[in-house]
Design a protein around this motif. Sequence first.
Motif, PDB file in Angstrom:
ATOM      1  N   ASP A 218       0.983  -1.241  -0.032  1.00  0.00           N
ATOM      2  CA  ASP A 218      -0.190   0.106  -0.030  1.00  0.00           C
ATOM      3  C   ASP A 218       1.124   1.310   0.088  1.00  0.00           C
ATOM      4  O   ASP A 218       2.015   1.105   0.215  1.00  0.00           O
ATOM      5  CB  ASP A 218      -1.028  -0.145   1.065  1.00  0.00           C
ATOM      6  N   LYS A 220       1.289   4.768   1.806  1.00  0.00           N
ATOM      7  CA  LYS A 220       0.598   5.262   2.993  1.00  0.00           C
ATOM      8  C   LYS A 220       0.419   6.767   2.924  1.00  0.00           C
ATOM      9  O   LYS A 220      -0.153   7.387   3.739  1.00  0.00           O
ATOM     10  CB  LYS A 220       1.336   4.857   4.179  1.00  0.00           C
ATOM     11  N   GLY A 232      -4.311   6.459   6.039  1.00  0.00           N
ATOM     12  CA  GLY A 232      -4.709   5.052   6.162  1.00  0.00           C
ATOM     13  C   GLY A 232      -4.357   4.182   5.046  1.00  0.00           C
ATOM     14  O   GLY A 232      -4.248   3.104   5.210  1.00  0.00           O
ATOM     15  N   PHE A 275      -2.663  -9.982   9.205  1.00  0.00           N
ATOM     16  CA  PHE A 275      -2.102  -9.110   8.405  1.00  0.00           C
ATOM     17  C   PHE A 275      -0.758  -8.892   8.804  1.00  0.00           C
ATOM     18  O   PHE A 275      -0.594  -8.520   9.940  1.00  0.00           O
ATOM     19  CB  PHE A 275      -3.147  -7.620   8.519  1.00  0.00           C
ATOM     20  N   ASN A 291      -1.598  -6.837  12.366  1.00  0.00           N
ATOM     21  CA  ASN A 291      -2.713  -6.450  12.379  1.00  0.00           C
ATOM     22  C   ASN A 291      -3.714  -7.592  12.375  1.00  0.00           C
ATOM     23  O   ASN A 291      -3.438  -8.733  11.944  1.00  0.00           O
ATOM     24  CB  ASN A 291      -3.246  -5.499  11.219  1.00  0.00           C
ATOM     25  N   ARG A 293      -6.605  -8.119  11.305  1.00  0.00           N
ATOM     26  CA  ARG A 293      -7.964  -7.827  10.378  1.00  0.00           C
ATOM     27  C   ARG A 293      -7.110  -7.707   9.096  1.00  0.00           C
ATOM     28  O   ARG A 293      -6.174  -7.679   8.760  1.00  0.00           O
ATOM     29  CB  ARG A 293      -8.701  -6.546  10.632  1.00  0.00           C
ATOM     30  N   GLY A 295      -6.313  -5.400   5.916  1.00  0.00           N
ATOM     31  CA  GLY A 295      -5.826  -4.008   5.555  1.00  0.00           C
ATOM     32  C   GLY A 295      -7.097  -3.211   4.740  1.00  0.00           C
ATOM     33  O   GLY A 295      -7.716  -3.735   4.173  1.00  0.00           O
ATOM     34  N   ASP A 296      -6.849  -1.943   4.869  1.00  0.00           N
ATOM     35  CA  ASP A 296      -7.871  -1.009   4.134  1.00  0.00           C
ATOM     36  C   ASP A 296      -6.902   0.187   3.429  1.00  0.00           C
ATOM     37  O   ASP A 296      -6.379   0.808   4.411  1.00  0.00           O
ATOM     38  CB  ASP A 296      -8.925  -0.465   4.590  1.00  0.00           C
ATOM     39  N   PRO A 297      -6.383   0.000   2.246  1.00  0.00           N
ATOM     40  CA  PRO A 297      -7.111  -0.329   0.962  1.00  0.00           C
ATOM     41  C   PRO A 297      -6.811  -1.740   0.479  1.00  0.00           C
ATOM     42  O   PRO A 297      -7.067  -2.095  -0.538  1.00  0.00           O
ATOM     43  CB  PRO A 297      -6.874   0.722  -0.085  1.00  0.00           C
ATOM     44  N   GLU A 298      -5.915  -2.495   1.406  1.00  0.00           N
ATOM     45  CA  GLU A 298      -5.427  -3.811   0.715  1.00  0.00           C
ATOM     46  C   GLU A 298      -6.327  -4.749   0.273  1.00  0.00           C
ATOM     47  O   GLU A 298      -6.309  -5.479  -0.626  1.00  0.00           O
ATOM     48  CB  GLU A 298      -4.434  -4.273   1.622  1.00  0.00           C
TER      49      GLU A 298
HETATM   50  N1  GLY Z   1      -3.650   0.047   5.034  1.00  0.00           N
HETATM   51  C1  GLY Z   1      -3.118  -0.056   6.164  1.00  0.00           C
HETATM   52  C2  GLY Z   1      -4.004  -0.816   7.209  1.00  0.00           C
HETATM   53  O1  GLY Z   1      -5.023  -1.131   6.919  1.00  0.00           O
HETATM   54  O2  GLY Z   1      -3.582  -0.820   8.362  1.00  0.00           O
END
Ligand code: GLY
Length: 424
Positions: A218, A220, A232, A275, A291, A293, A295-298
Amino acid sequence: MNILILGSGGREHAFAVKLSQSKKTTSLFVAPGNAGTAKIAHNLAIDPTDFPAVKKGVLMHAINMVIVGPEAPLVAGVHDYFLSDPELKHIPVIGPKKDGALLEGSKDFSKQFMQKHTIPTAKYQSFTKESLTEGYAFLETLSAPFVLKADGLAAGKGVLILDSLEDAKSELEEMLNHEKFGDASSTVVIEEFLDGIELSVFVLTDGKSYKVLPSAKDYKRIGEGDKGLNTGGMGAISPVPFADTDFLQKVEDRVVKPTINGLQKDGIDYRGFIFIGLMNVEGSPFVIEYNVRMGDPETEVVIPRIDSDLLELFQGVANQNLNEKLVSINPKTATTVMLVSKGYPEAYHKGKEITGVQNVDNSTVFHAGTKIEDGKILTNGGRVLAITSLGDTIEEALEASYSSISNIHFDGMNYRKDIGFDLV
Ligand code: GLY
Ligand code: AMP
């Protein structure tokens, strides 16, 4: 099955699109959701950390499975809440319990976990108010740049990378003595700086076996050329070209397997996504962070590359027979470009009308910060839409995303024009 997804971002819209395609899905609910999820599911006006409200929604709509998007409800114990409630305990929750969520909820815990299970990561020590002087001394043993991390959740802002020893010491003092990140920085992890290229690997586990999902990178920073404030995430690409088979094998052997085995050895029954944020240091993977959960936007590039039925995989997680399921991955490249509000990641306006989404036909538009009002789609967050495309090459996918963006408009719309710049 009736499915409830908790969350409201692009990640949750991507889950919703994928789950809506499963033959096993009867009804799909998203709490609280956004304008995108409203089109394919029922949005419920429920805060995912308000567990009694979640319970009410689950019982009212006869939900058979809950998928947790963001970390906050996991760290707060939503899975434990379900298990301890006689009316909810039979309903599977995709996402770890509090003990597993600590991998993200406490940097100190995750570093201890990695050290204990010999998972490669940067050398570190943790400090509190009482050990500030020892913290200064540890900083003096390191060379610049200096990495300071608030132990707890700090909305993605808790990591500082400083070029001078002086700044590092004063920031450490700010974090420990003056609660720079509130309670989250009452413990601070100081670690060695890793010099390399970052990428993320995603794993789905039922606590016994696991599936490695597509890798992603991603972007950042807010500005082109990776400059400016952290966000994010402004875009993502999957797969990651420099993560070849050899490197990914090292990730599986040195990181994924010891992580899953370590959780088992420590008695942590983990059901959900992991993650793994990695640094590729001259061909060797080092873990930067876990993480608990997606990722967002992954997610907006990983999920579109999974051809298998996602609900079937989630059932494998719930029934602990994930090893019997097949994950089939689309070899194409997926790219996503985030459209953000003017001012983001600092203060930004909301409520701007979004037009032209219906004219996009070569990409998938995942909604992040949007809502519907009087039939209009309005901006409702810093990150607004993620424009995902598939292509035979990165260039082809990016071209599709950027050409789709030219159809979309809202007041103050901003995006990076150089997603993938370092890879093409
Ligand atoms: N894009 C990084 C995250 O979701 O933590
Ligand atoms: P995190 O919140 O842990 O994802 O950290 C934020 C960002 O800081 C990461 O995405 C990396 O770019 C950077 N970072 C964290 N730890 C290190 C490290 N030990 N060495 C170099 N960069 C790091």
